[in-house]
Scaffold this motif. Sequence first.
Motif: not given
Length: 113
Positions: A1-13
Motif C-alpha cells: 500500500x502506498x499513497x498513490x494507490x490510496x489516493x487513486x482508489x479514493x478518487x483524490x487527485x
Amino acid sequence: MNWRTWFTHNQINYDLTHDTGSRIQLNTYPLAVQAAVDGLGVALGWGHLVDRQLENGALVRPLGDLCLRTKSGYHLLTPSEHKPFPERQIVEDWLLQESAARKRYAPPLPTGA
C-alpha cells in the motif's frame, strides 16, 4: 500500500511529485505510525495494526471513513495430513476468535487493481 494507490482508489487527485511542503519519510511502518501518534503528520495504517490506537483516541481518521481494503491478508494454514493436537487447536481457536472480532473497513479492491 502506498499513497498513490490510496489516493487513486479514493478518487483524490493529488500529485505527490509536486509536493513542495515539508515531508517526513520513515523507513519502517512502526516509526510511521508512532510519528502519527506523536502528532508529526499522517500515515497510512493497516486496520488490524491500528484498531486499538483508533479506539483509544491515540489516532484519528482525519478523512472519516475513507479507506482501502486490498486482497492481501493473513491466512491460517494447517496440514490436513497431520492429526490435530490440543495446543494447535488452542492457538487456532484464539487466532480465529481474534480475527472475527476485527472491524471490517472497505470492500476489497477489484481484480487487477
